[in-house]
Write a protein that holds these residues in place. Sequence first.
Motif, short mmCIF file in Angstrom:
data_model
loop_
_atom_site.label_atom_id
_atom_site.label_comp_id
_atom_site.label_asym_id
_atom_site.label_seq_id
_atom_site.Cartn_x
_atom_site.Cartn_y
_atom_site.Cartn_z
N GLN A 87 0.85 -1.18 0.00
CA GLN A 87 0.00 0.00 0.00
C GLN A 87 0.90 1.24 0.00
O GLN A 87 1.81 1.35 0.82
CB GLN A 87 -0.91 0.00 1.23
N THR A 88 0.63 2.15 -0.94
CA THR A 88 1.48 3.32 -1.14
C THR A 88 0.67 4.60 -0.96
O THR A 88 -0.51 4.65 -1.31
CB THR A 88 2.07 3.31 -2.57
N LEU A 89 1.33 5.61 -0.40
CA LEU A 89 0.69 6.91 -0.26
C LEU A 89 0.59 7.56 -1.63
O LEU A 89 1.61 7.77 -2.30
CB LEU A 89 1.49 7.81 0.69
N LEU A 90 -0.62 7.85 -2.08
CA LEU A 90 -0.84 8.38 -3.41
C LEU A 90 -0.63 9.88 -3.42
O LEU A 90 -1.56 10.68 -3.50
CB LEU A 90 -2.24 8.02 -3.89
N GLN A 91 0.62 10.28 -3.34
CA GLN A 91 0.99 11.68 -3.39
C GLN A 91 1.87 11.90 -4.61
O GLN A 91 2.85 11.20 -4.81
CB GLN A 91 1.77 12.10 -2.13
N GLY A 92 1.48 12.85 -5.45
CA GLY A 92 2.24 13.12 -6.65
C GLY A 92 2.62 14.58 -6.75
O GLY A 92 2.39 15.37 -5.84
N ASN A 93 3.19 14.94 -7.90
CA ASN A 93 3.56 16.32 -8.15
C ASN A 93 2.30 17.19 -8.16
O ASN A 93 1.35 16.90 -8.90
CB ASN A 93 4.25 16.40 -9.52
N PRO A 94 2.25 18.25 -7.36
CA PRO A 94 1.04 19.07 -7.30
C PRO A 94 0.63 19.68 -8.63
O PRO A 94 -0.54 19.91 -8.88
CB PRO A 94 1.40 20.15 -6.27
N GLU A 109 -9.45 8.99 -1.51
CA GLU A 109 -8.48 7.91 -1.64
C GLU A 109 -7.08 8.45 -1.40
O GLU A 109 -6.60 9.30 -2.15
CB GLU A 109 -8.57 7.28 -3.02
N GLU A 110 -6.42 7.98 -0.35
CA GLU A 110 -5.09 8.47 0.00
C GLU A 110 -4.01 7.41 -0.17
O GLU A 110 -2.84 7.73 -0.25
CB GLU A 110 -5.09 8.99 1.44
#
Length: 503
Positions: A87-94, A109-110
């Motif tokens: 499970q990965t934190l779905l954070q990308g380039n803003p 969904e995080e």
Amino acid sequence: MEKVYREFVEHFNDLNEVRAEKGLPALPLPSKAAMRAEIRKLAPYHVDAGRRGVSFAKKKYAYIQGKHDPEWPLQLVEMDEWQVSLQTLLQGNPVWEGLGITAKKRLDEEVGRMQLSAAIDVRTKCILAMQLARTATTDLAIATLKMAMTDKSDIAKVAGCDHPWDMAGRIQMVRVDNGPAYVAGAFSTAAIDAGIAVDYAVAGAPYLRGSIERVFSSFHTGVISLFEGRTFTNVVEKGDYEAEARASLTIEELGRALVRWVVDVYHNTPHEGLGGQTPRNCWLSLRKKVGVPLSPNEDAMRACFGITVERDLRSEGIQLYCNKYQSPELQSVRREFRLRKKLRVRFDPDDLGYISVETPKGWLKVPCTVQEMHGIPLEVHVENRQCMLARYGEEAARSAPIVNKALADLRRLADESRARRGIASPVFTATNLAHLDAHFSDDRVRVDEAFDGDILGLDEPDDVGVAGDPEAAGETTTSLVRDTMPFLGDDDDDDDFEYVLED
């Protein structure tokens, strides 16, 4: 065997009761040891088929003849996708989040599991490419195939690797399954254009792609298992472990971890399939002994793996994401042919310096009118445009000093982009390119003769002074039409004249 023997004894006793009713003598009961001996005489294939099913037995006892084993690097490459068991934190380039390029499936969904597309050289067991994405698509598969034929040492450097990731070259054959990402015409077309034969393995026979299947298992045990948030194959193994709550890695961190493990650990660990030789040493020795086919050049890579869009050909050339592409050969097409539809354009998202345009004369290589765009990725171009518009606004961004600063910032952003490049960079698809098309067409401003507006995304009108209003242009419209007329030829048809005004 104990269970089988108990059932046998029950059946044997029933048989002797029937014999006793008929006045026949009882049969002697075979011993447990005799039963075990008979079971051990059964063929292993039949035992596994009976216990775990025929499909399992076929996969376990399948074989591949030695003549199919490749003899040199890149003779056979296997590709597949794997849902990362983490499970990965779905954070990308803003910037990309704002444009919808890496938008979440749901607003709440995080965390989630990523898809890893990978390619492995069967002869040397070297990993040639890895790409992370939210979903498995044909575009992801094409990007992975392209990556397999390019040097990835810059990605290894960003991940902190001590060794280069320089395994690359022209692939002879790629073996894939019958998944939707590979059976799509776009994938096979890109491969064939690059001179790569595509071998579709039989459905339900993963052993035919054993190298890539085993390496995914190695990914889990070698690197994924080190982090919190890993998933399990069933609820029994999972127990009370809440993978979503324990997710700790972002997408970019996961990408760097995978690259570091592949380049510095996996490639330098003795491999059983190579007789104890490491994949890297096997690659280096075979490269010295038999050589490695050279990778296609930049023009060939763009023609084979470039993203295809459709654009109009006008007096200023082809416009693509607020950059103009022009050449004498391209303009000769306007003079010699009556174009009734948009032209197909292919561009490399890693380098916006050139595009390839399909014309009645064939494919033409056309340069960008701004020299600074050579070597600039689309990702950097979009980020630079966002920064400039946010900082100066559309009107102020037309001044020459700001334009010069934009070009300097563009080069700096390109260097920074290379310094953070990884396998989790955006993979462009038809959907998110549509987002970009809409984004780049949002702002239109008046024409400023002192500034072309290519870099900052100032999408000025093409042949009139004010967008969509020929009368408001006054003398500017007349002069532009007059200057354009020599390129229309001697045809008395007024269609071309009206076409200029409409544009």
